[in-house]
Design an enzyme around this catalytic site. Structure first.
Site, PDB file in Angstrom:
ATOM      1  N   HIS A 189       6.372  38.369  -5.668  1.00  0.00           N
ATOM      2  CA  HIS A 189       6.290  37.415  -6.779  1.00  0.00           C
ATOM      3  C   HIS A 189       7.399  36.378  -6.614  1.00  0.00           C
ATOM      4  CE1 HIS A 189       3.322  39.817  -9.004  1.00  0.00           C
ATOM      5  NE2 HIS A 189       3.987  40.868  -8.541  1.00  0.00           N
ATOM      6  N   LEU A 190       7.011  35.147  -6.307  1.00  0.00           N
ATOM      7  CA  LEU A 190       7.975  34.075  -6.106  1.00  0.00           C
ATOM      8  C   LEU A 190       8.120  33.180  -7.333  1.00  0.00           C
ATOM      9  CD1 LEU A 190       7.287  33.081  -2.389  1.00  0.00           C
ATOM     10  CD2 LEU A 190       8.966  34.679  -3.307  1.00  0.00           C
ATOM     11  N   ARG A 191       7.278  33.397  -8.346  1.00  0.00           N
ATOM     12  CA  ARG A 191       7.389  32.780  -9.686  1.00  0.00           C
ATOM     13  C   ARG A 191       7.115  31.275  -9.730  1.00  0.00           C
ATOM     14  NH1 ARG A 191       6.539  37.498 -11.886  1.00  0.00           N
ATOM     15  NH2 ARG A 191       8.353  38.897 -12.014  1.00  0.00           N
ATOM     16  N   ASN A 202       0.180  35.156  -9.941  1.00  0.00           N
ATOM     17  CA  ASN A 202       0.468  35.131 -11.379  1.00  0.00           C
ATOM     18  C   ASN A 202       1.763  34.392 -11.713  1.00  0.00           C
ATOM     19  OD1 ASN A 202       2.081  37.165 -10.256  1.00  0.00           O
ATOM     20  ND2 ASN A 202       1.974  38.474 -12.071  1.00  0.00           N
ATOM     21  N   HIS A 218      -5.097  45.323  -8.905  1.00  0.00           N
ATOM     22  CA  HIS A 218      -4.077  45.968  -9.733  1.00  0.00           C
ATOM     23  C   HIS A 218      -4.819  46.992 -10.587  1.00  0.00           C
ATOM     24  CE1 HIS A 218      -0.438  45.823 -12.497  1.00  0.00           C
ATOM     25  NE2 HIS A 218      -1.343  46.396 -13.271  1.00  0.00           N
ATOM     26  N   HIS A 232       0.130  48.722  -5.135  1.00  0.00           N
ATOM     27  CA  HIS A 232       1.111  49.672  -5.679  1.00  0.00           C
ATOM     28  C   HIS A 232       0.529  50.996  -6.193  1.00  0.00           C
ATOM     29  CE1 HIS A 232      -0.268  47.490  -9.178  1.00  0.00           C
ATOM     30  NE2 HIS A 232       0.569  46.499  -9.024  1.00  0.00           N
ATOM     31  N   ASP A 275       6.354  44.467  -4.047  1.00  0.00           N
ATOM     32  CA  ASP A 275       6.122  44.082  -5.445  1.00  0.00           C
ATOM     33  C   ASP A 275       7.395  43.481  -6.031  1.00  0.00           C
ATOM     34  OD1 ASP A 275       4.824  43.614  -7.827  1.00  0.00           O
ATOM     35  OD2 ASP A 275       4.750  45.711  -8.461  1.00  0.00           O
TER      36      ASP A 275
END
Length: 456
Positions: A67-69, A99, A186, A239, A312
């Protein structure tokens, strides 16, 4: 796909005496983004010499779940800071999940993320496209447009949210078959986890916190492997966290269903007992499970039932974690510490060797993400993506020293084995002696691809 030539900023490096995948010592000469020679007693010939005595050489690590946002939550992480964290952790490619606050559900957004990674130059950044518009789970995003964009998206996921509608999931699986894509699920049945705060079990009962039952994960996994079999498509399970999930994946693989699965470093080491502290750093989705689950996950990774380790990596600003448990965000950082945790949980326990770790953290994730120029053997002619690790080093985890903006590491204060001494991406040293070196000036690691290597 446009192919670019290796850039002038690439240097010649001679790595002398590295232990290649833990199987024997050799020298490696890297030039123009490729491994040019392999042997013993190689001549430097003007190359920068790196004494790798006592170091293990692995192919550059590949993370399928980061997740690099950015775009939208640059206060938590940016492509630049996340890429720097990846480089320090030994990664030469990461997949940026969809996301972000501006959801990566269009060709325009995935191309923006791709360009940001290209400009940062610390590691290869491959965007993951959203399965549904706005992650809302109501209608499919334009998967074909993202696949045909400059970013060449091949992995699609609403990670953080389950694609819970079985009809929509079936359609997504059918759609990506046209370009050999994969849906990364997910697995979380939303109605079984409404308001959940931690794993449902003995500890949650004692603490009085709403539980996240294992069956909420297992039910979706069972459904989706059957859907993948019915459609004849590929599904990847994000995950995996329970022993029951492992058994379902093992059952599916025995029947030839095209399923792959990942486990996070934190699920290989930490348990729900830590939640007794009420420290929100241990709040994550899926939640930390029991010791029995941890052992089952380790065994499954060792025997190949679980294909890969994925971080993750989920950084959050301090205010999202330094609050009461019920209000805290879910997620943990992981890029900086992933390899050390896996060394501790799998190599030091005798469950895996370095070659198996390389398969789980480089070769297989590259194959699932369809990056044929990543995860290769350390052989002549292969792209020079590799990491040098000092397996004998031990260091305390200090989040403030990490490159990521996130300080929410669950391993704070732990002493973990191993230290990344150097990371080379396309022959360029992004990390030297456990410090960030310099980013590549131009071009992404695709410059080292061989003509015709892209499988559309």
């Amino acid at each position: 796909m446009i192919m670019t030539e290796p850039t002038a900023d690439q240097q010649r490096y001679l790595i002398r005496g590295a232990d290649l995948l833990g199987a024997g010592r050799a020298d490696l000469l890297m030039e123009d983004g490729q491994i040019r020679q392999r042997g013993t007693g190689l001549e430097a010939g003007g190359a920068t010499v790196i004494d790798a005595d006592g170091l293990v050489a692995l192919p550059g690590l590949v993370d399928l779940h980061t997740h690099l946002r950015e775009p939208g939550r640059e206060d938590a992480e940016t492509v630049l800071t996340g890429s720097q964290s990846a480089a320090r952790g030994g990664f030469t490619a990461v997949h940026a999940m969809a996301n972000s606050s501006l959801v990566a559900d269009t060709a325009g957004v995935v191309e923006q993320v791709y360009r940001l990674g290209h400009e940062a130059g610390w590691t290869e950044v491959r965007p993951v496209g959203a399965v549904t518009v706005g992650l809302a789970g109501e209608r499919l995003a334009d998967l074909a447009a993202m696949a045909g964009s400059q970013a060449r998206v091949r992995v699609f996921s609403d990670d953080g949210i389950c694609v819970s509608d079985p009809v929509l999931m079936r359609r997504a699986l059918e759609y990506v078959k046209a370009f050999n894509g994969v849906i990364a699920q997910h697995a979380q049945e939303p109605r079984l986890t409404q308001g959940a705060q931690m794993h449902e079990g003995q500890v949650s009962s004692v603490l009085g916190l709403p539980g996240w039952p294992a069956v909420a994960e297992e039910a979706i996994i069972a459904r989706d492997v059957l859907l993948a079999q019915h459609v004849g498509s590929r599904v990847h399970l994000c995950h995996v966290s329970t022993a029951g999930s492992v058994e379902i994946v093992r059952w599916a693989k025995a029947r030839g269903i095209a399923v792959t699965a990942e486990v996070t470093p934190h699920h290989l080491l930490l348990t729900d007992e830590l939640v007794r502290s009420y420290d929100p750093v241990y709040k994550v989705n899926p939640p930390l499970r029991t010791g029995e689950d941890v052992l089952a996950l380790r065994a499954a990774l060792a025997d190949g039932t679980i294909d890969i380790v994925a971080t993750d990596h989920a950084p959050h600003p301090a205010e999202a974690k330094e609050c009461e448990w019920s209000q805290a965000a879910m997620g943990m950082t992981g890029l900086d510490t992933a390899l050390s945790v896996v060394q501790h949980a799998m190599l030091e326990t005798g469950l895996m060797d370095w070659a198996q770790i390389a398969a789980a953290m480089s070769q297989r994730p590259a194959r699932i993400g369809q990056l044929p120029w990543q995860g290769g053997a350390l052989e002549v002619g292969e792209p020079a993506h590799l990491v040098l690790v000092d397996p004998a080093a031990r260091q305390e985890v200090v989040p403030e020293r990490m490159a990521t903006k996130g300080r929410n590491s669950p391993f704070r204060g732990m002493e973990l084995p191993g230290r990344v001494e150097a990371t080379f991406w396309a022959g360029h040293a992004t990390v030297r002696d456990a410090e960030l070196a310099a980013p590549r000036a131009t071009a992404s690691a695709v410059s080292t691809m061989k003509a015709g290597s892209w499988n559309a």
